[in-house]
Design a protein around this motif. Structure first.
Motif, PDB file in Angstrom:
ATOM      1  N   PHE A 156       0.836  -1.195   0.000  1.00  0.00           N
ATOM      2  CA  PHE A 156       0.000   0.000   0.000  1.00  0.00           C
ATOM      3  C   PHE A 156       0.872   1.246   0.000  1.00  0.00           C
ATOM      4  CE2 PHE A 156      -2.113   3.373   2.482  1.00  0.00           C
ATOM      5  CZ  PHE A 156      -3.159   3.636   1.621  1.00  0.00           C
ATOM      6  N   VAL A 157       0.637   2.104  -0.934  1.00  0.00           N
ATOM      7  CA  VAL A 157       1.346   3.380  -1.006  1.00  0.00           C
ATOM      8  C   VAL A 157       0.273   4.470  -1.022  1.00  0.00           C
ATOM      9  CG1 VAL A 157       2.928   4.816  -2.326  1.00  0.00           C
ATOM     10  CG2 VAL A 157       3.236   2.331  -2.296  1.00  0.00           C
ATOM     11  N   PRO A 158       0.140   5.203   0.082  1.00  0.00           N
ATOM     12  CA  PRO A 158      -0.909   6.231   0.123  1.00  0.00           C
ATOM     13  C   PRO A 158      -0.609   7.360  -0.851  1.00  0.00           C
ATOM     14  CG  PRO A 158       0.485   6.394   2.064  1.00  0.00           C
ATOM     15  CD  PRO A 158       0.929   5.168   1.303  1.00  0.00           C
ATOM     16  N   LYS A 159      -1.681   7.946  -1.348  1.00  0.00           N
ATOM     17  CA  LYS A 159      -1.528   9.101  -2.228  1.00  0.00           C
ATOM     18  C   LYS A 159      -1.127  10.308  -1.383  1.00  0.00           C
ATOM     19  CE  LYS A 159      -5.121   7.660  -5.444  1.00  0.00           C
ATOM     20  NZ  LYS A 159      -6.450   8.002  -5.978  1.00  0.00           N
ATOM     21  N   PRO A 160      -0.348  11.196  -1.945  1.00  0.00           N
ATOM     22  CA  PRO A 160      -0.007  12.420  -1.199  1.00  0.00           C
ATOM     23  C   PRO A 160      -1.273  13.216  -0.895  1.00  0.00           C
ATOM     24  CG  PRO A 160       1.325  12.219  -3.202  1.00  0.00           C
ATOM     25  CD  PRO A 160       0.284  11.151  -3.256  1.00  0.00           C
ATOM     26  N   ILE A 161      -1.238  13.959   0.186  1.00  0.00           N
ATOM     27  CA  ILE A 161      -2.370  14.804   0.563  1.00  0.00           C
ATOM     28  C   ILE A 161      -2.443  15.956  -0.432  1.00  0.00           C
ATOM     29  CG2 ILE A 161      -3.294  16.328   2.354  1.00  0.00           C
ATOM     30  CD1 ILE A 161      -1.782  14.536   4.396  1.00  0.00           C
ATOM     31  N   SER A 162      -3.608  16.131  -1.045  1.00  0.00           N
ATOM     32  CA  SER A 162      -3.772  17.213  -2.022  1.00  0.00           C
ATOM     33  C   SER A 162      -3.862  18.556  -1.304  1.00  0.00           C
ATOM     34  CB  SER A 162      -5.047  16.982  -2.851  1.00  0.00           C
ATOM     35  OG  SER A 162      -6.195  17.204  -2.042  1.00  0.00           O
ATOM     36  N   ASP A 163      -3.708  19.631  -2.066  1.00  0.00           N
ATOM     37  CA  ASP A 163      -3.817  20.967  -1.483  1.00  0.00           C
ATOM     38  C   ASP A 163      -5.225  21.211  -0.940  1.00  0.00           C
ATOM     39  OD1 ASP A 163      -1.174  21.534  -2.040  1.00  0.00           O
ATOM     40  OD2 ASP A 163      -1.623  22.502  -3.952  1.00  0.00           O
ATOM     41  N   GLU A 164      -6.241  20.694  -1.639  1.00  0.00           N
ATOM     42  CA  GLU A 164      -7.620  20.853  -1.178  1.00  0.00           C
ATOM     43  C   GLU A 164      -7.841  20.101   0.130  1.00  0.00           C
ATOM     44  OE1 GLU A 164      -6.858  19.756  -4.342  1.00  0.00           O
ATOM     45  OE2 GLU A 164      -7.129  21.723  -5.276  1.00  0.00           O
ATOM     46  N   GLN A 182      -5.664  31.350   3.433  1.00  0.00           N
ATOM     47  CA  GLN A 182      -4.663  30.293   3.494  1.00  0.00           C
ATOM     48  C   GLN A 182      -3.730  30.327   2.295  1.00  0.00           C
ATOM     49  OE1 GLN A 182      -7.882  27.284   4.295  1.00  0.00           O
ATOM     50  NE2 GLN A 182      -6.172  26.358   5.386  1.00  0.00           N
ATOM     51  N   GLY A 183      -2.493  29.964   2.564  1.00  0.00           N
ATOM     52  CA  GLY A 183      -1.501  29.818   1.521  1.00  0.00           C
ATOM     53  C   GLY A 183      -1.285  28.347   1.221  1.00  0.00           C
ATOM     54  N   LYS A 184      -0.227  28.071   0.517  1.00  0.00           N
ATOM     55  CA  LYS A 184       0.094  26.695   0.135  1.00  0.00           C
ATOM     56  C   LYS A 184       0.728  25.957   1.320  1.00  0.00           C
ATOM     57  CE  LYS A 184       2.413  24.173  -3.555  1.00  0.00           C
ATOM     58  NZ  LYS A 184       1.327  23.277  -3.878  1.00  0.00           N
ATOM     59  N   LEU A 185       0.293  24.728   1.523  1.00  0.00           N
ATOM     60  CA  LEU A 185       0.829  23.887   2.590  1.00  0.00           C
ATOM     61  C   LEU A 185       1.936  23.002   2.030  1.00  0.00           C
ATOM     62  CD1 LEU A 185      -2.560  22.802   4.139  1.00  0.00           C
ATOM     63  CD2 LEU A 185      -0.792  24.103   5.317  1.00  0.00           C
ATOM     64  N   ASP A 186       3.082  23.013   2.689  1.00  0.00           N
ATOM     65  CA  ASP A 186       4.154  22.118   2.249  1.00  0.00           C
ATOM     66  C   ASP A 186       3.951  20.738   2.881  1.00  0.00           C
ATOM     67  OD1 ASP A 186       5.115  22.251   4.894  1.00  0.00           O
ATOM     68  OD2 ASP A 186       6.631  23.739   4.406  1.00  0.00           O
ATOM     69  N   ARG A 187       4.806  19.826   2.534  1.00  0.00           N
ATOM     70  CA  ARG A 187       4.693  18.433   2.988  1.00  0.00           C
ATOM     71  C   ARG A 187       4.727  18.324   4.521  1.00  0.00           C
ATOM     72  NH1 ARG A 187       8.642  13.662   0.743  1.00  0.00           N
ATOM     73  NH2 ARG A 187       7.719  11.981   1.953  1.00  0.00           N
ATOM     74  N   ASP A 188       5.608  19.101   5.165  1.00  0.00           N
ATOM     75  CA  ASP A 188       5.710  19.076   6.619  1.00  0.00           C
ATOM     76  C   ASP A 188       4.408  19.528   7.270  1.00  0.00           C
ATOM     77  OD1 ASP A 188       7.463  19.029   9.207  1.00  0.00           O
ATOM     78  OD2 ASP A 188       6.514  21.019   9.210  1.00  0.00           O
ATOM     79  N   LYS A 189       3.813  20.604   6.770  1.00  0.00           N
ATOM     80  CA  LYS A 189       2.563  21.113   7.350  1.00  0.00           C
ATOM     81  C   LYS A 189       1.446  20.092   7.180  1.00  0.00           C
ATOM     82  CE  LYS A 189       4.189  25.308   8.260  1.00  0.00           C
ATOM     83  NZ  LYS A 189       5.602  25.006   8.098  1.00  0.00           N
ATOM     84  N   LYS A 190       1.383  19.450   6.022  1.00  0.00           N
ATOM     85  CA  LYS A 190       0.367  18.425   5.793  1.00  0.00           C
ATOM     86  C   LYS A 190       0.565  17.247   6.737  1.00  0.00           C
ATOM     87  CE  LYS A 190      -0.425  19.613   0.951  1.00  0.00           C
ATOM     88  NZ  LYS A 190      -0.248  19.175  -0.458  1.00  0.00           N
ATOM     89  N   ALA A 191       1.809  16.878   6.989  1.00  0.00           N
ATOM     90  CA  ALA A 191       2.086  15.778   7.923  1.00  0.00           C
ATOM     91  C   ALA A 191       1.674  16.176   9.338  1.00  0.00           C
ATOM     92  CB  ALA A 191       3.566  15.398   7.874  1.00  0.00           C
ATOM     93  N   ARG A 192       1.931  17.414   9.718  1.00  0.00           N
ATOM     94  CA  ARG A 192       1.519  17.895  11.041  1.00  0.00           C
ATOM     95  C   ARG A 192      -0.003  17.863  11.171  1.00  0.00           C
ATOM     96  NH1 ARG A 192       5.286  20.752  14.044  1.00  0.00           N
ATOM     97  NH2 ARG A 192       7.344  20.757  13.095  1.00  0.00           N
ATOM     98  N   LEU A 193      -0.688  18.358  10.154  1.00  0.00           N
ATOM     99  CA  LEU A 193      -2.152  18.347  10.173  1.00  0.00           C
ATOM    100  C   LEU A 193      -2.688  16.927  10.253  1.00  0.00           C
ATOM    101  CD1 LEU A 193      -2.777  21.105   7.491  1.00  0.00           C
ATOM    102  CD2 LEU A 193      -3.310  21.278   9.928  1.00  0.00           C
ATOM    103  N   SER A 194      -2.100  16.032   9.500  1.00  0.00           N
ATOM    104  CA  SER A 194      -2.518  14.630   9.501  1.00  0.00           C
ATOM    105  C   SER A 194      -2.353  14.015  10.891  1.00  0.00           C
ATOM    106  CB  SER A 194      -1.710  13.845   8.469  1.00  0.00           C
ATOM    107  OG  SER A 194      -2.062  12.483   8.506  1.00  0.00           O
TER     108      SER A 194
END
Length: 137
Positions: free
Chosen positions: A14-22, A64-76
């Motif tokens: 299983f390889v999860p899809k990256p979190i989209s900007d939306e 809101q601005g663009k979320l980078d990978r680190d911010k998305k991981a924090r939110l997750s």
């Protein structure tokens, strides 16, 4: 006649899809509401998300601005913490209060104090603890 060959039938890993900007934007809105329920200051919230205070305050108002990978991981991870608390503690208020309660698993510190270390791994530590408590791992 040729011999039959064994064909691997196990599913691919299983390889999860990256979190989209939306999805990231939706998670930010949910986490900003969660921070309100946890009764966090904007300073604490900006530390958990590793963003400047002014940026957090601007984003909180909807700019809101663009979320980078680190911010998305924090939110997750923050969403995972919330989900685990809702599963473990059926009463939402108990889950919201748990964040600020001293915990032996964190050497008497609160989960919030651990997370305010500011590193992504601090959020992950709290999430892993809760996942283990609910039997998720």
């Amino acid at each position: 006649m040729t011999a039959l060959q064994r064909i691997e039938t196990s599913p691919p890993p299983f390889v999860p899809k990256p979190i989209s900007d939306e999805e990231g934007a939706a998670m930010f809105r949910a986490v900003a509401n969660l921070f309100r329920l946890w009764d966090l200051t904007d300073e604490q919230a900006s530390t958990l998300l590793d963003m400047p205070l002014r940026t957090y305050r601007r984003w909180k108002t909807g700019a809101q601005g663009k979320l980078d990978r680190d911010k998305k991981a924090r939110l997750s991870n923050l969403m995972g913490i919330h989900k685990a608390l809702r599963l473990i503690l059926r009463e939402p208020q108990r889950g919201y209060a748990w964040i600020k309660a001293a915990n032996d698993a964190f050497s008497g510190r609160t989960a919030l104090e651990v997370m305010l270390g500011g590193e992504l791994t601090d959020l992950m530590r709290v999430r892993r603890y809760l996942d283990a408590e609910r039997g998720g791992w």
